[in-house]
Design a protein around this motif. Structure first.
Motif, PDB file in Angstrom:
ATOM      1  N   ASN A 113      31.802  19.878  25.530  1.00 46.23           N
ATOM      2  CA  ASN A 113      31.754  18.825  24.513  1.00 46.23           C
ATOM      3  C   ASN A 113      32.007  19.365  23.102  1.00 46.23           C
ATOM      4  OD1 ASN A 113      31.077  16.856  26.457  1.00 46.23           O
ATOM      5  ND2 ASN A 113      28.906  17.388  26.314  1.00 46.23           N
ATOM      6  N   LEU A 114      32.758  20.447  22.993  1.00 43.36           N
ATOM      7  CA  LEU A 114      32.985  21.085  21.696  1.00 43.36           C
ATOM      8  C   LEU A 114      33.524  20.108  20.672  1.00 43.36           C
ATOM      9  CD1 LEU A 114      32.980  23.777  20.103  1.00 43.36           C
ATOM     10  CD2 LEU A 114      35.359  24.084  20.847  1.00 43.36           C
ATOM     11  N   TYR A 115      34.386  19.176  21.120  1.00 41.09           N
ATOM     12  CA  TYR A 115      34.975  18.202  20.211  1.00 41.09           C
ATOM     13  C   TYR A 115      34.315  16.826  20.319  1.00 41.09           C
ATOM     14  CZ  TYR A 115      38.514  21.684  19.268  1.00 41.09           C
ATOM     15  OH  TYR A 115      39.162  22.834  18.888  1.00 41.09           O
ATOM     16  N   GLY A 116      33.044  16.843  20.690  1.00 39.02           N
ATOM     17  CA  GLY A 116      32.263  15.621  20.622  1.00 39.02           C
ATOM     18  C   GLY A 116      32.674  14.563  21.614  1.00 39.02           C
ATOM     19  N   ASN A 117      33.065  13.388  21.088  1.00 37.96           N
ATOM     20  CA  ASN A 117      33.414  12.241  21.920  1.00 37.96           C
ATOM     21  C   ASN A 117      32.183  11.602  22.544  1.00 37.96           C
ATOM     22  OD1 ASN A 117      35.552  10.570  22.880  1.00 37.96           O
ATOM     23  ND2 ASN A 117      35.453  11.548  24.888  1.00 37.96           N
ATOM     24  N   LEU A 118      30.983  11.865  21.973  1.00 41.07           N
ATOM     25  CA  LEU A 118      29.735  11.414  22.584  1.00 41.07           C
ATOM     26  C   LEU A 118      29.119  10.200  21.896  1.00 41.07           C
ATOM     27  CD1 LEU A 118      28.194  14.930  23.277  1.00 41.07           C
ATOM     28  CD2 LEU A 118      29.356  13.425  24.901  1.00 41.07           C
ATOM     29  N   TRP A 119      29.590   9.860  20.720  1.00 40.12           N
ATOM     30  CA  TRP A 119      29.259   8.602  20.049  1.00 40.12           C
ATOM     31  C   TRP A 119      30.463   8.239  19.206  1.00 40.12           C
ATOM     32  CZ3 TRP A 119      28.363   8.326  14.572  1.00 40.12           C
ATOM     33  CH2 TRP A 119      28.263   9.555  13.918  1.00 40.12           C
TER      34      TRP A 119
END
Length: 419
Positions: A113-119
């Motif tokens: 998840n280094l580049y997020g994309n979680l919210w």
């Protein structure tokens, strides 16, 4: 015996006094932990609290949300991947010692998840009046929109499904946006996408943003901005993308000065920019910017260039290999400034950062918090800055009763001088 009796009496009185003092304690404030936050929000999120976001949230038109120092805004739903829609005003007021954090659970912060994309991101509406991020950390967002995303339903940002949202979107040409002392990291695409307002963006860090595209700060027409003293590390494309796209009034006018930009542009799969990009009649005054190991020098769209009134001056260039040095050289696309410090050979003009290995791969995006981009004594970037230019908001922007002023320019080049 009389004296002993007196001493005992005094001791008993002292003990009683201590007991009375201990009984008269002031209650200790316990930070709020608010579970399952979703829907409309406004008012004040109190100092040190944790607010767990489990659905999309929205600040209604005409209302505001103030987030006090030390608050953690925790996005806790990996399916919905909540967005924050701001139709009113947002004031995120952290301090250097106790920043506000927009984040995810620690267990989600993995290499995958280094580049997020979680919210999602912070998506403002066209009448969002005021927006402040002061000493705020934003990380691990940039999720893809769906047909059910509130930004899509409200016609905000690109208003279509399938788009990664930026860290921050702001469109109000009559509004005010201030971002200072903040950190933007681990996001999927653009950092800031700004289509309107009086704007100050100063003293921030941007890093680990953009997988296959995206700029750290993307500014369009309708914006007047001072952008200064920011450190931008390895944006996928540009640190600053400056354009008058949209033809909104006023014309986009940006004064960008004393920024340090490292490793920009190399991770983009196609060739475009790789430091600062100028296009479509944007007016840009650029001073004292330090470009180290970027893919290109300040670059224009030769077929649709910047406003002729633009001024480029006192840019410092360093390239550790010959390819980089070659792509800094002035051409019809690479803008030549006044009093630039530039050479044609690899390794010349070492800026002498306090703590950063200049041979670090230019494709690297993983940030090391031990790095230090201050300048050492003897750096050729010291004393080479220009200070006698006009910035837009030297007298300040008043937001929520507070005056925010753009910082005075420095006599060195780059965001950080000697410690």
């Amino acid at each position: 015996m009389k004296n002993l009796f007196i001493y005992c009496t005094l001791a008993m009185l002292a003990l009683a006094s201590c007991k009375d003092d201990s009984d008269d304690t002031t209650p200790i404030d316990v930070p709020v932990v608010q579970e399952s936050v979703a829907g409309e929000v406004s008012g004040v999120w109190t100092k040190g609290g944790t607010y767990k976001i489990t659905g999309h949230i929205q600040i209604p038109k005409g209302k505001s949300l103030t987030i006090e120092e030390g608050v953690t805004v925790l996005f806790s739903d990996s399916v919905i991947k909540p967005e924050v829609v701001i139709l009113g005003s947002l004031y995120s007021l952290g301090t250097a010692a106790a920043p506000v954090k927009f984040t995810v659970p620690d267990s989600w912060k993995t290499a995958k998840n280094l580049y997020g994309n979680l919210w999602g991101g912070l998506i403002a509406g066209p009448e969002s009046a005021e927006f402040v991020l002061n000493n705020t950390i934003l990380e691990y967002g940039g999720a893809v929109t769906t047909e059910e995303s509130p930004s899509v339903k409200a016609g905000l940002y690109k208003a279509v499904a399938g788009e990664h949202v930026p860290v921050l979107y702001y469109p109000n040409v009559k509004g005010k946006l201030v971002v200072t002392g903040s950190t933007i990291r681990n996001f999927n695409e653009d950092g800031f996408y700004i289509e309107g307002g009086q704007v100050i963006i100063a003293n921030n860090y941007f890093y680990t943003t953009g997988v296959s595209g995206g700029d750290a700060i993307n500014i369009k027409s309708g914006v007047q901005a001072d952008v200064a003293f920011n450190v931008v590390y390895s944006p996928n494309t540009n640190a600053l993308k400056l354009s008058n796209t949209g033809d909104r009034t006023p014309q986009a006018y940006i004064v960008g000065y004393n920024n340090t930009i490292i490793n920009a542009g190399w991770r983009r799969p196609t060739t475009k920019g790789g430091s600062i990009w100028l296009e479509k009649a944007v007016r840009a005054d650029l001073y004292n910017n330090l470009l180290a190991n970027d893919r290109y020098g300040i670059k224009r769209d030769a077929g649709n260039p910047e406003d002729v009134r633009s001024v480029i001056s006192n840019t410092f260039y360093y390239g550790y290999d010959q390819t980089t040095a070659n792509q800094f050289q002035p051409s019809t696309e690479i803008v030549k400034g006044v009093n630039d410090i530039i050479s044609a050979k690899a390794g010349e003009n070492d800026p002498k950062f306090v703590g950063y290995p200049l041979v670090t791969s230019n494709a690297n995006a993983a940030y090391d918090n031990t790095w230090d981009f201050h300048l050492q004594t003897g750096s050729p970037a010291l004393t080479k800055g220009k200070t006698d230019f006009t910035r837009l908001f030297a007298n300040g922007i008043i937001v929520n009763g507070i005056t925010y002023k753009s910082p005075a320019p420095a006599d060195y080049i780059g965001a950080l001088g000697i410690k």
